[in-house]
Design a protein around this motif. Structure first.
Motif, PDB file in Angstrom:
ATOM      1  N   PHE A  67       1.432   2.332  -4.860  1.00  0.00           N
ATOM      2  CA  PHE A  67       2.339   2.980  -3.918  1.00  0.00           C
ATOM      3  C   PHE A  67       3.267   1.995  -3.203  1.00  0.00           C
ATOM      4  CE2 PHE A  67      -0.844   6.492  -4.132  1.00  0.00           C
ATOM      5  CZ  PHE A  67       0.033   7.476  -4.575  1.00  0.00           C
ATOM      6  N   TRP A 104      -4.423   1.968  -5.373  1.00  0.00           N
ATOM      7  CA  TRP A 104      -3.558   2.768  -4.493  1.00  0.00           C
ATOM      8  C   TRP A 104      -2.566   1.857  -3.768  1.00  0.00           C
ATOM      9  CZ3 TRP A 104      -4.264   8.128  -2.640  1.00  0.00           C
ATOM     10  CH2 TRP A 104      -3.489   8.452  -1.531  1.00  0.00           C
ATOM     11  N   TRP A 105      -3.068   0.784  -3.192  1.00  0.00           N
ATOM     12  CA  TRP A 105      -2.273  -0.163  -2.420  1.00  0.00           C
ATOM     13  C   TRP A 105      -1.154  -0.766  -3.278  1.00  0.00           C
ATOM     14  CZ3 TRP A 105      -5.070  -4.505   0.858  1.00  0.00           C
ATOM     15  CH2 TRP A 105      -4.141  -5.120   1.706  1.00  0.00           C
ATOM     16  N   LEU A 124     -10.236   1.971  -6.204  1.00  0.00           N
ATOM     17  CA  LEU A 124      -9.188   2.946  -5.870  1.00  0.00           C
ATOM     18  C   LEU A 124      -8.285   2.444  -4.750  1.00  0.00           C
ATOM     19  CD1 LEU A 124     -10.853   6.502  -5.960  1.00  0.00           C
ATOM     20  CD2 LEU A 124      -9.016   5.633  -7.411  1.00  0.00           C
ATOM     21  N   LEU A 173      -7.419   9.514   0.809  1.00  0.00           N
ATOM     22  CA  LEU A 173      -8.253   8.685  -0.068  1.00  0.00           C
ATOM     23  C   LEU A 173      -9.701   8.634   0.419  1.00  0.00           C
ATOM     24  CD1 LEU A 173      -8.247   7.034  -2.619  1.00  0.00           C
ATOM     25  CD2 LEU A 173      -7.774   4.990  -1.265  1.00  0.00           C
TER      26      LEU A 173
END
Length: 435
Positions: free
Chosen positions: A202, A198-199, A194, A168
């Protein structure tokens, strides 16, 4: 869905994958992009801002906020660990801190000097969310893995976190560097979003398979277990009186660790303010590259340190590394050019990975014969966080008074000198006696 059996491969992988989800915070927000973004909001001629009723230098301000956040974390960590043992649904708490941290990262998109208080609150809550979720994440390890599986799956989580965060960061770097200079700040804001997305995204894989928690704990232990974390820390503190070697080692670790962790947190701020980059664009590229360089070299450093400790012993190797840190702190006062900073970043990465891995393994070797290793490592982690509070406060105060972070870095060298003195007080043959 039906809970997976303890030790199952699918459950272990789901747990480890949370490192992939949340490690982007520590690299992109704490270390690389956010520090560059934050300093870019200020002009070089006016690095001060009127906040909390006084004029504070930008880097000193973020140091103070970070110190306060870690102070809160060091207090709530034992409480959270007690709650983790007590509640039947600790996954709820892990989700709460995860989402609070991730949404705070997204909130950094609107970070501005005009709304500095709410902006700093987003930064503060992001840090709390990251560390708070880790308390519950770590507490799951003995629940989902057998003792013989724990080292391997913990290492796998670390590896996944390293790979995910670097991916990332590279994506963010490409976004920023392929944009015109006037659009780079906006791209940095997108990188914060982002991180949050993302955190959250996922982490869902982890939450899908993780069990809620131990449902029988409340009946067995009662309400007093909530404060069990503090009781365990007090018990460890009392046990140190009977273990001179461990007590002396912890004192040295506390002192030099506060300097190590502070350097990690302020490296980008120092590099942006004190190095003569050709342009803002060159500074952004150079500093993010340096962060990536530190990450890569740290892996090599950990490997070489392990080899050295095997040949020369843990304490002598730690003394040598601390002496090297003293040299780096003094040298930092004189570096000016970007090439100097690249060399410094390589050397810092080499000893940063080494001192962190060796410190933890040395502590593990010095522990008394006990099954209650979790309490001792909780004490270790809280000590490290309180050290960060002190280190960041010292850095911020000197930076505020002198107007230059060069003096702050040199002063941190004193902690490494004290660390060497204290390490020399650890009995030389302690490991031989434990064999």
């Amino acid at each position: 869905m039906t809970d997976l059996a303890k030790g199952s491969k699918k459950l272990l992988n789901a747990w480890a994958f949370y490192d992939w989800a949340n490690s982007v915070y520590s690299l992109v927000i704490a270390s690389a992009v956010f520090p560059l973004f934050y300093l870019a909001l200020f002009s070089k001629d006016q690095p001060y801002i009127h906040v909390f009723g006084t004029e504070i230098k930008n880097s000193a301000l973020i140091s103070f906020v970070t110190a306060f956040a870690f102070l809160v974390v060091s207090f709530i960590s034992p409480l959270l660990s007690g709650i983790a043992d007590y509640v039947g649904n600790k996954k709820f708490f892990m989700k709460f801190f995860c989402y609070m941290g991730a949404l705070s990262c997204i909130g950094l998109y609107w970070f501005s000097l005009e709304h500095i208080y709410i902006s700093l609150l987003f930064y503060f809550l992001g840090l709390i969310g990251f560390w708070g979720s880790l308390v519950f994440y770590n507490s799951y390890l003995p629940d989902i893995a057998f003792v013989e599986q724990q080292d391997a799956i913990s290492a796998k989580g670390y590896s996944l976190g390293y790979i995910g965060s670097v991916i990332l960061l590279i994506i963010s770097l490409v976004m920023i560097m392929t944009s015109p200079d006037e659009d780079k700040i906006q791209q940095m804001r997108y990188s914060f979003v982002l991180v949050g997305v993302w955190w959250i995204v996922f982490s869902q894989y982890t939450y899908y398979y993780l069990p809620k928690g131990n449902k029988d704990v409340e009946r067995k232990f009662g309400n007093h277990l909530i404060f069990n974390g503090f009781k365990e820390l007090l018990k460890v503190w009392k046990q140190l009186d009977d273990n001179t070697a461990l007590k002396r080692y912890l004192m040295s670790f506390f002192v030099y660790s506060m300097a190590v962790q502070t350097v990690m947190l302020v490296a980008t701020y120092f590099g942006e303010q004190e190095i003569a980059w050709e342009s803002k664009s060159a500074a952004t590229t150079g500093l993010i590259t340096c962060i990536l360089l530190i990450q890569l070299v740290a892996v090599l450093g950990a490997y070489l340190t392990a080899k050295a400790s095997k040949k020369y012993g843990n304490i002598p190797t730690l003394i040598i590394i601390n002496c090297f840190w003293v040299v780096l702190c003094v040298a930092a006062f004189f570096i000016i050019l970007p090439i100097h900073f690249y060399i410094m970043a390589s050397l810092v990465g080499l000893v940063m990975g080494g001192i962190q891995s060796l410190s933890r393994s040395t502590y593990s070797k010095l522990l008394p014969e006990t099954e209650d290793t979790a309490s001792f490592f909780s004490f270790y982690d809280v000590s490290e966080k309180i050290g960060i509070v002190i280190g960041m406060l010292v850095y911020g105060i000197i930076d505020q008074i002198t107007g230059s972070s060069r003096f702050s870095i040199v002063f941190l060298g004193i902690f490494f000198i004290i660390g060497v003195i204290l390490l020399k007080r650890v009995p030389k043959n302690i490991f031989e006696r434990k064999m």
